[in-house]
Design an enzyme around this catalytic site. Structure first.
Site, short mmCIF file in Angstrom:
data_model
loop_
_atom_site.label_atom_id
_atom_site.label_comp_id
_atom_site.label_asym_id
_atom_site.label_seq_id
_atom_site.Cartn_x
_atom_site.Cartn_y
_atom_site.Cartn_z
N TYR A 169 0.86 -1.19 0.00
CA TYR A 169 0.00 0.00 0.00
C TYR A 169 0.89 1.23 0.00
O TYR A 169 1.84 1.32 0.78
CB TYR A 169 -0.90 0.01 1.24
CG TYR A 169 -1.81 1.21 1.31
CD1 TYR A 169 -2.83 1.39 0.39
CD2 TYR A 169 -1.64 2.18 2.31
CE1 TYR A 169 -3.67 2.50 0.45
CE2 TYR A 169 -2.48 3.29 2.38
CZ TYR A 169 -3.49 3.45 1.46
OH TYR A 169 -4.31 4.54 1.52
N ASP A 172 9.32 3.09 -0.36
CA ASP A 172 8.25 3.79 0.33
C ASP A 172 8.45 3.53 1.83
O ASP A 172 8.04 2.49 2.35
CB ASP A 172 6.88 3.30 -0.15
CG ASP A 172 5.73 4.02 0.56
OD1 ASP A 172 6.01 4.86 1.45
OD2 ASP A 172 4.57 3.75 0.23
N LYS A 204 4.06 9.79 8.17
CA LYS A 204 3.86 9.28 9.54
C LYS A 204 4.84 9.90 10.55
O LYS A 204 4.66 11.04 10.93
CB LYS A 204 3.87 7.75 9.51
CG LYS A 204 2.71 7.27 8.61
CD LYS A 204 2.33 5.82 8.70
CE LYS A 204 1.02 5.60 7.94
NZ LYS A 204 1.08 4.70 6.82
C1 LIG Z 1 0.38 5.11 5.44
C2 LIG Z 1 1.14 4.80 4.23
C3 LIG Z 1 1.01 5.58 3.06
C4 LIG Z 1 -0.02 6.66 2.90
O1 LIG Z 1 0.20 7.74 3.75
P1 LIG Z 1 -1.03 8.74 4.02
O2 LIG Z 1 -0.41 9.80 4.88
O3 LIG Z 1 -2.08 7.93 4.70
O4 LIG Z 1 -1.48 9.24 2.71
C5 LIG Z 1 1.86 5.31 2.00
N1 LIG Z 1 2.77 4.33 2.08
C6 LIG Z 1 2.90 3.55 3.16
C7 LIG Z 1 3.95 2.49 3.19
C8 LIG Z 1 2.09 3.75 4.27
O5 LIG Z 1 2.21 2.96 5.34
#
Ligand SMILES: *Cc1c(COP(=O)(O)O)cnc(C)c1O
Length: 428
Positions: free
Chosen positions: A142, A237, A265
């Site tokens: 994701y 990511d 985050k």
């Molecule tokens: C949470 C998350 C996202 C998305 O971040 P948002 O701030 O919710 O848009 C993208 N990549 C990873 C790996 C994530 O855990």
């Protein structure tokens, strides 16, 4: 009728689904979401006055726990000077320098307001500099909800992408190729067929959105080599893993240098911040020095920068990650031993301050292993623990998080609560 139930009914009348992000709605476990009122350290307190040991940590950001005094003070100080200016501020440079000191591969950064924006920008940049359209992602990976990334493979088939959501144009999804996490051959096969059309491979270096699945030895070395061979960019990511698994993120832990890194985050310490970073030559392709469009009214917001900076500074405390990892492994080890005493099939994963729990034989290495775990059992486990004051993510497919505020006593209390639930699950 609880105050939380009333709050949810009111919310449902005016907010789509009653929540502003779907997993919060408890659809994965049944029942209704709990409305929280405040957080303190390792604990959440709901609107009915009940206390929970929290293993969600606002879905990752709260590596210091709730309402850390240094972070809240930095936020209050910044807010008192003004909430936003729409001009550059020195706080942005400070945070960027702090990030670069921890992750030297990020020579230059651009701040955004969410992880989704960060991956969207990284993808556009990768497509722009390579002049190619296709990207490889992994099943169960994701990356927020840019159209190109809301795609997964049909039942494990290595095929052209099928959109995960209505509204994602099939023509766009066709540019997203899906491989199998921890299976280098699946990536090799896609490069064999489409190598010179592939702009980038985007990967969560430790998978955290199909529960928590660490990479197998050599997996990322393989991705790095394939990207180099075909001139594609490797995008790590690290929205979840950044500052979560090690101070330098998964790239430091694994010793891999990605081309681009996305963050979110923890970098915002609980306020909305994301970032994309990499070598200056790549990052300078963004407007205004380069041609690749990217912009944001709220990007680099001074209050959000202050929260991120105060958070990152505290991660440098001696032994911070040793203690964080120890808490996570104490938890997973305690839970595994308790489950074994009751004869339950149970597996765990842990990397730094993130962990995964599975009602499965294990080891859990692949997407199919995660999908093969017993979700009904997880639901019972989740609700059992919730009733005993332990708050896990309301889904079998989310990673769990510990914070620096979790004490050994919190971990022990959690294992003791889990033991009660396991004994009920194991039956008479
Ligand atoms: C949470 C998350 C996202 C998305 O971040 P948002 O701030 O919710 O848009 C993208 N990549 C990873 C790996 C994530 O855990």
């Amino acid at each position: 009728m609880t105050a939380s139930h009333r709050a949810f009914m009111r919310a449902r009348s005016v907010i789509a689904g009653g929540v502003n992000s779907p997993v919060r709605a408890f659809k994965g476990v049944g029942g209704e979401p709990i409305f929280m009122q405040r957080g303190e350290g390792a604990y959440l307190f709901d609107v009915d006055g009940r206390r929970y040991i929290d293993y969600v940590g606002a879905w990752g950001p709260l590596v210091l726990g709730h309402a850390d005094p240094d972070v809240t003070r930095a936020v209050a100080d910044a807010a008192a000077r003004g909430l936003a200016f729409g001009t550059p501020t020195e706080a942005e440079t400070e945070l960027a320098l702090e990030v670069r000191a921890l992750m030297p591969g990020l020579e230059k950064l651009r701040f955004v307001s969410s992880g989704t924006e960060a991956t969207m920008t990284a993808l556009r940049l990768a497509r722009a500099v390579t002049g190619r359209d296709k990207v490889i992602k992994f099943e169960g990976g994701y990356h927020g909800h840019p159209d190109s990334l809301l795609v997964k493979a049909g039942s494990g088939a290595l095929t052209l992408g099928v959109p995960t959501s209505p509204g994602v144009p099939a023509a766009l999804a066709a540019h997203t190729l899906v491989a199998r996490f921890n299976d280098p051959d699946s990536v090799g096969a896609l490069f064999d067929r489409h190598g010179h059309e592939i702009a980038a491979v985007i990967v969560e270096p430790v998978a955290g959105n199909m529960n928590c699945v660490p990479p197998v030895a050599g997996f990322h070395e393989h991705l790095r080599a394939l990207c180099d061979q075909y001139g594609a960019l490797l995008i790590f990511d690290e929205v979840m893993t950044g500052f979560r698994v090690a101070p330098g993120g998964a790239q430091a832990l694994l010793g891999i240098r990605p081309d681009l890194t996305t963050l979110g985050k923890i970098i915002g310490g609980g306020l909305p911040v994301g970032a994309v970073g990499g070598p200056a030559a790549l990052m300078d392709q963004l407007l205004p020095d380069g041609p690749v469009f990217q912009a944001g009214t709220n990007s680099g917001n001074p209050v959000a920068m202050a929260a991120g900076l105060a958070t990152l500074k505290k991660l440098k405390a001696p032994g911070f990650y040793e203690t964080l990892s120890q808490r996570a492994t104490d938890l997973t080890t305690g839970l595994s031993q308790a489950a074994a005493r009751h004869g339950l099939a149970y597996a765990t994963n842990a990397v730094g301050g993130m962990f995964g729990l599975f009602f499965a034989e294990g080891p859990v290495r692949y997407y199919e292993d995660v999908m093969g775990a017993d979700v009904d059992r997880f639901r019972s486990f989740f609700h059992g623990l919730l009733g005993l004051g332990v708050y896990l993510a309301p889904s079998a497919y989310e990673a769990g998080f510990v914070s620096a505020a979790h004490t050994q006593a919190d971990i022990k209390a959690t294992v003791a609560a889990a033991e009660q639930v396991f004994s009920r699950l194991a039956g008479p």
